[in-house]
Design an enzyme around this catalytic site. Structure first.
Site, mmCIF file in Angstrom:
data_model
loop_
_atom_site.group_PDB
_atom_site.id
_atom_site.type_symbol
_atom_site.label_atom_id
_atom_site.label_comp_id
_atom_site.label_asym_id
_atom_site.label_seq_id
_atom_site.Cartn_x
_atom_site.Cartn_y
_atom_site.Cartn_z
ATOM 1 N N HIS A 14 2.429 8.893 4.373
ATOM 2 C CA HIS A 14 1.596 9.975 4.923
ATOM 3 C C HIS A 14 2.365 10.774 5.980
ATOM 4 C CE1 HIS A 14 -2.211 9.279 2.954
ATOM 5 N NE2 HIS A 14 -2.196 7.983 3.264
ATOM 6 N N SER B 126 -7.275 4.222 -1.231
ATOM 7 C CA SER B 126 -7.098 2.765 -1.162
ATOM 8 C C SER B 126 -8.398 2.010 -1.407
ATOM 9 C CB SER B 126 -6.518 2.362 0.201
ATOM 10 O OG SER B 126 -5.188 2.802 0.315
ATOM 11 N N GLU C 59 -1.045 -7.958 2.137
ATOM 12 C CA GLU C 59 -0.812 -6.514 2.063
ATOM 13 C C GLU C 59 0.215 -6.057 3.083
ATOM 14 O OE1 GLU C 59 -3.229 -2.263 2.063
ATOM 15 O OE2 GLU C 59 -3.683 -3.738 3.615
ATOM 16 N N ASP D 259 -1.539 -0.144 -4.714
ATOM 17 C CA ASP D 259 -2.809 0.496 -5.075
ATOM 18 C C ASP D 259 -2.599 1.938 -5.523
ATOM 19 O OD1 ASP D 259 -1.978 1.171 -2.538
ATOM 20 O OD2 ASP D 259 -3.926 0.893 -1.578
ATOM 21 N N ASP E 70 0.846 -1.197 0.000
ATOM 22 C CA ASP E 70 0.000 0.000 0.000
ATOM 23 C C ASP E 70 0.880 1.245 0.000
ATOM 24 O OD1 ASP E 70 -1.896 2.084 0.713
ATOM 25 O OD2 ASP E 70 -3.231 0.464 1.322
#
Length: 359
Positions: free
Chosen positions: A257, A80, A248, A295, A39
């Site tokens: 982030h 996502s 994942e 993603d 991710d």
């Protein structure tokens, strides 16, 4: 003249055999697919991890490499929910949607198609199992934030193994339902740590390793992702028809982030170790396709200095996602189909075709 004729004929036959062998090789289809999603993992994140790790990344063993366009149905920059749904279900949808199209109509995921065709299925994540990416493979909701409803959607499937956080969404619910009892009634073996789960080698397993999300790798999560991947593979591989599994590395995104390069690289290297476990299984099995992708990219990361000191100088341009294409790495039978540049929904389509499923 006869010698020349025989020679020409021999060359023709050898050429034909070579083409037939190559054709047969390229037409091989997998019995199993392991899809690993990092991710928030763009090319800069991968190269940053390459720069700080002394050993070669497992990802670097890719036989074929592609690029995926990630925009959603309603935004140039996906989240996502939409990104996961595109990969899981083959549909571009609106940001925040889970397993539904832009009109909020449910769309079937590759995991659900695998179940319909008698394959074993599994999800392994470091986040909550109700988080956006895993939810895209199992649930059908108009909002990624409906964790309790997403947890309830697990009861509407026959998934064999799921490992990750999110225990509170199954037990400590506003509607006071105890979904753990419901899972037990459906013959799931329940565990609350990967150490417990590693002793389970058959049957159905629900392993909820944290109330919500697991610790980060830097906080001491340890080898949980690798061990969870191996545990799921041990169970799923017992199905003679094959299996589908999604793994994942959830928190690469969170490092992006936070604009924290150490967070990003530690999570990505941990994720790459899970890729290594998948590749080890695939090499021994011989009938397993391994796909590694993302993603979306998170952080708008660029690397602006060399890595002589194994400490890349970084520059983040955002604390959110970016719109850049993300890599797709493939290994095993059918891997050649993942070369090139294509929409993220094509990953679903390629898996669907390789399995030979019908809608």
């Amino acid at each position: 003249m006869k010698r020349i004729s025989y020679f020409v004929l021999l060359v023709f036959l050898l050429s034909s055999c070579s083409k037939n062998i190559q054709s047969a090789r390229h037409e091989r289809k997998p019995k199993n697919i392991i899809l690993l999603i990092g991710d928030g993992m763009g090319l800069p994140q991968v190269y940053a991890a390459m720069s700080v790790k002394k050993e070669t990344l497992n990802i670097e063993q890719a036989q074929f490499i592609g690029l995926s366009k990630t925009y959603s149905a309603n935004n140039y920059i996906t989240d996502s929910g939409a990104g996961g749904t595109a990969i899981a279900c083959g549909v571009k949808t609106n940001n925040g949607y889970i397993g539904v199209d832009p009109q909020k109509k449910p769309v079937k995921s590759i995991l659900e198609y695998a179940e319909d065709n008698g394959l074993a299925t599994g999800l392994v994540v470091t986040s909550s199992v109700t988080h956006a990416t895993p939810a895209s493979f199992i649930a059908h909701q108009y909002s990624r934030y409906l964790d309790e409803k997403i947890a309830y959607d697990f009861l509407k499937t026959d998934i064999d193994v799921f490992i990750g956080g999110g225990k509170k969404f199954f037990m400590d619910r506003k509607d006071h339902l105890n979904l753990i009892d419901s899972l037990k009634a459906r013959k799931y073996q329940i565990s609350y740590s990967i150490d417990e789960a590693r002793n389970i080698t058959s049957g159905k397993l629900a392993c909820l390793t944290a109330d919500e999300h697991n610790k980060t790798f830097a906080e001491g999560r340890g080898e949980m992702l690798v061990q969870s991947t191996q545990t799921a593979l041990n169970i799923l591989s017992r199905n003679s028809k094959g299996f589908f599994m999604m793994v994942e590395g959830s928190m690469i995104d969170w490092g992006g982030h936070a604009n924290d390069i150490d967070y990003v690289t530690s999570e990505l290297i941990d994720f790459d170790n899970a890729v290594g476990a998948a590749l080890e299984f695939a090499r021994k099995d011989g009938n397993t396709l391994v796909i590694v992708t993302a993603d979306h990219e998170t952080g708008g990361l660029s690397l602006v200095n060399d890595s002589i000191t194994h400490k890349p100088i970084k520059n983040f341009s955002t604390k959110d996602h970016s719109a850049v294409m993300v890599p797709v790495y493939a290994f095993g039978p059918g891997a050649e189909k993942f070369a090139g540049i294509y929409q993220n929904i094509a990953i679903f389509e390629k898996m669907f075709d390789l399995y030979g499923f019908k809608k």
